[in-house]
Write a protein that holds these residues in place. Structure first.
Motif, PDB file in Angstrom:
ATOM      1  N   THR A 183       0.856  -1.189   0.000  1.00 23.82           N
ATOM      2  CA  THR A 183       0.000   0.000   0.000  1.00 23.82           C
ATOM      3  C   THR A 183       0.888   1.234   0.000  1.00 23.82           C
ATOM      4  O   THR A 183       2.108   1.139   0.126  1.00 23.82           O
ATOM      5  CB  THR A 183      -0.913   0.045   1.252  1.00 23.82           C
ATOM      6  OG1 THR A 183      -0.099   0.101   2.424  1.00 23.82           O
ATOM      7  CG2 THR A 183      -1.832  -1.154   1.327  1.00 23.82           C
ATOM      8  N   THR A 184       0.272   2.389  -0.106  1.00 27.74           N
ATOM      9  CA  THR A 184       1.001   3.634   0.085  1.00 27.74           C
ATOM     10  C   THR A 184       1.105   3.874   1.588  1.00 27.74           C
ATOM     11  O   THR A 184       0.378   3.267   2.381  1.00 27.74           O
ATOM     12  CB  THR A 184       0.270   4.823  -0.566  1.00 27.74           C
ATOM     13  OG1 THR A 184      -0.985   5.001   0.112  1.00 27.74           O
ATOM     14  CG2 THR A 184       0.033   4.591  -2.050  1.00 27.74           C
ATOM     15  N   MET A 185       1.977   4.777   1.989  1.00 31.98           N
ATOM     16  CA  MET A 185       2.101   5.098   3.411  1.00 31.98           C
ATOM     17  C   MET A 185       0.773   5.655   3.942  1.00 31.98           C
ATOM     18  O   MET A 185       0.350   5.316   5.044  1.00 31.98           O
ATOM     19  CB  MET A 185       3.233   6.098   3.649  1.00 31.98           C
ATOM     20  CG  MET A 185       4.623   5.537   3.354  1.00 31.98           C
ATOM     21  SD  MET A 185       5.068   4.096   4.344  1.00 31.98           S
ATOM     22  CE  MET A 185       5.270   4.843   5.946  1.00 31.98           C
ATOM     23  N   ALA A 186       0.110   6.490   3.148  1.00 29.92           N
ATOM     24  CA  ALA A 186      -1.175   7.073   3.574  1.00 29.92           C
ATOM     25  C   ALA A 186      -2.242   5.991   3.719  1.00 29.92           C
ATOM     26  O   ALA A 186      -3.002   5.980   4.693  1.00 29.92           O
ATOM     27  CB  ALA A 186      -1.626   8.140   2.584  1.00 29.92           C
ATOM     28  N   GLU A 187      -2.296   5.077   2.761  1.00 28.19           N
ATOM     29  CA  GLU A 187      -3.284   3.998   2.822  1.00 28.19           C
ATOM     30  C   GLU A 187      -2.999   3.078   4.012  1.00 28.19           C
ATOM     31  O   GLU A 187      -3.919   2.639   4.701  1.00 28.19           O
ATOM     32  CB  GLU A 187      -3.275   3.214   1.511  1.00 28.19           C
ATOM     33  CG  GLU A 187      -4.400   2.218   1.384  1.00 28.19           C
ATOM     34  CD  GLU A 187      -4.444   1.548   0.024  1.00 28.19           C
ATOM     35  OE1 GLU A 187      -5.548   1.113  -0.355  1.00 28.19           O
ATOM     36  OE2 GLU A 187      -3.411   1.448  -0.655  1.00 28.19           O
ATOM     37  N   GLN A 188      -1.733   2.806   4.268  1.00 32.71           N
ATOM     38  CA  GLN A 188      -1.348   1.989   5.417  1.00 32.71           C
ATOM     39  C   GLN A 188      -1.869   2.627   6.707  1.00 32.71           C
ATOM     40  O   GLN A 188      -2.486   1.966   7.536  1.00 32.71           O
ATOM     41  CB  GLN A 188       0.172   1.848   5.470  1.00 32.71           C
ATOM     42  CG  GLN A 188       0.677   1.041   6.649  1.00 32.71           C
ATOM     43  CD  GLN A 188       2.161   1.226   6.862  1.00 32.71           C
ATOM     44  OE1 GLN A 188       2.640   2.342   7.015  1.00 32.71           O
ATOM     45  NE2 GLN A 188       2.895   0.112   6.856  1.00 32.71           N
ATOM     46  N   ALA A 189      -1.641   3.932   6.863  1.00 32.92           N
ATOM     47  CA  ALA A 189      -2.086   4.644   8.068  1.00 32.92           C
ATOM     48  C   ALA A 189      -3.607   4.619   8.197  1.00 32.92           C
ATOM     49  O   ALA A 189      -4.143   4.415   9.295  1.00 32.92           O
ATOM     50  CB  ALA A 189      -1.584   6.081   8.049  1.00 32.92           C
ATOM     51  N   GLU A 190      -4.312   4.814   7.081  1.00 34.16           N
ATOM     52  CA  GLU A 190      -5.781   4.791   7.097  1.00 34.16           C
ATOM     53  C   GLU A 190      -6.302   3.427   7.529  1.00 34.16           C
ATOM     54  O   GLU A 190      -7.230   3.330   8.336  1.00 34.16           O
ATOM     55  CB  GLU A 190      -6.334   5.130   5.713  1.00 34.16           C
ATOM     56  CG  GLU A 190      -6.157   6.570   5.301  1.00 34.16           C
ATOM     57  CD  GLU A 190      -6.541   6.815   3.843  1.00 34.16           C
ATOM     58  OE1 GLU A 190      -7.206   5.948   3.231  1.00 34.16           O
ATOM     59  OE2 GLU A 190      -6.149   7.871   3.318  1.00 34.16           O
ATOM     60  N   SER A 192      -5.685   2.791  11.213  1.00 33.18           N
ATOM     61  CA  SER A 192      -6.574   3.618  12.028  1.00 33.18           C
ATOM     62  C   SER A 192      -8.010   3.089  11.998  1.00 33.18           C
ATOM     63  O   SER A 192      -8.672   3.009  13.029  1.00 33.18           O
ATOM     64  CB  SER A 192      -6.535   5.061  11.519  1.00 33.18           C
ATOM     65  OG  SER A 192      -7.451   5.860  12.218  1.00 33.18           O
ATOM     66  N   SER A 226       1.339  -2.502  10.659  1.00 28.72           N
ATOM     67  CA  SER A 226       2.507  -2.344   9.796  1.00 28.72           C
ATOM     68  C   SER A 226       3.167  -3.705   9.616  1.00 28.72           C
ATOM     69  O   SER A 226       3.403  -4.431  10.580  1.00 28.72           O
ATOM     70  CB  SER A 226       3.472  -1.351  10.434  1.00 28.72           C
ATOM     71  OG  SER A 226       4.592  -1.161   9.610  1.00 28.72           O
ATOM     72  N   GLY A 265       5.373   1.033   3.429  1.00 26.39           N
ATOM     73  CA  GLY A 265       3.943   1.137   3.207  1.00 26.39           C
ATOM     74  C   GLY A 265       3.182  -0.180   3.209  1.00 26.39           C
ATOM     75  O   GLY A 265       1.972  -0.184   3.093  1.00 26.39           O
TER      76      GLY A 265
END
Length: 118
Positions: free
Chosen positions: A54-61, A64, A72, A80
């Motif tokens: 995934t992208t780093m943003a998608e991973q964080a989403e 969450s 992670s 990511g």
């Protein structure tokens, strides 16, 4: 989604191949799903979950939104990758994440051709 449903989804995406990796004579390997030998999903041996590119943003989403099901990924999380329990994430979300991983991995020409057929 079950591991078998994830496998079927991955193999339905153009140019995806499945290859068992990191096993030996005593231990089964992990099924990996690839486009031109570039991995976008590594499935757990038992099919219950896996690591997805995934992208780093998608991973964080994902971490969450699904704190009990997404974390992670070991060794590659800093790039990511996210480890997901397949059955604990809604099917439509998992389908979108896997398709996105494939799109980031496949050559642009293959992705654009697939987009035209969709």
């Amino acid at each position: 989604m079950t591991g078998q449903q994830v496998r079927e989804l991955c193999l339905s995406l153009p140019e995806t191949t499945e290859k068992e990796t990191w096993g030996d004579a005593d231990t089964p390997g992990h099924p990996t799903f690839r486009v031109r030998d570039r991995i976008y999903l590594i499935m757990a041996v038992d099919g219950s979950g896996g690591s997805i590119r995934t992208t780093m943003a998608e991973q964080a989403e994902l971490m969450s939104a699904f704190p009990d099901a997404a974390r992670s990924a070991s060794h590659v999380g800093r790039f990511g990758w996210v480890e997901v329990d397949f059955g604990a994430v809604p099917d439509e979300v998992l389908r979108e994440v896997i398709t996105g991983a494939w799109q980031r991995t496949a050559p642009k020409r293959v992705v654009s051709t697939w987009g035209e057929i969709q």
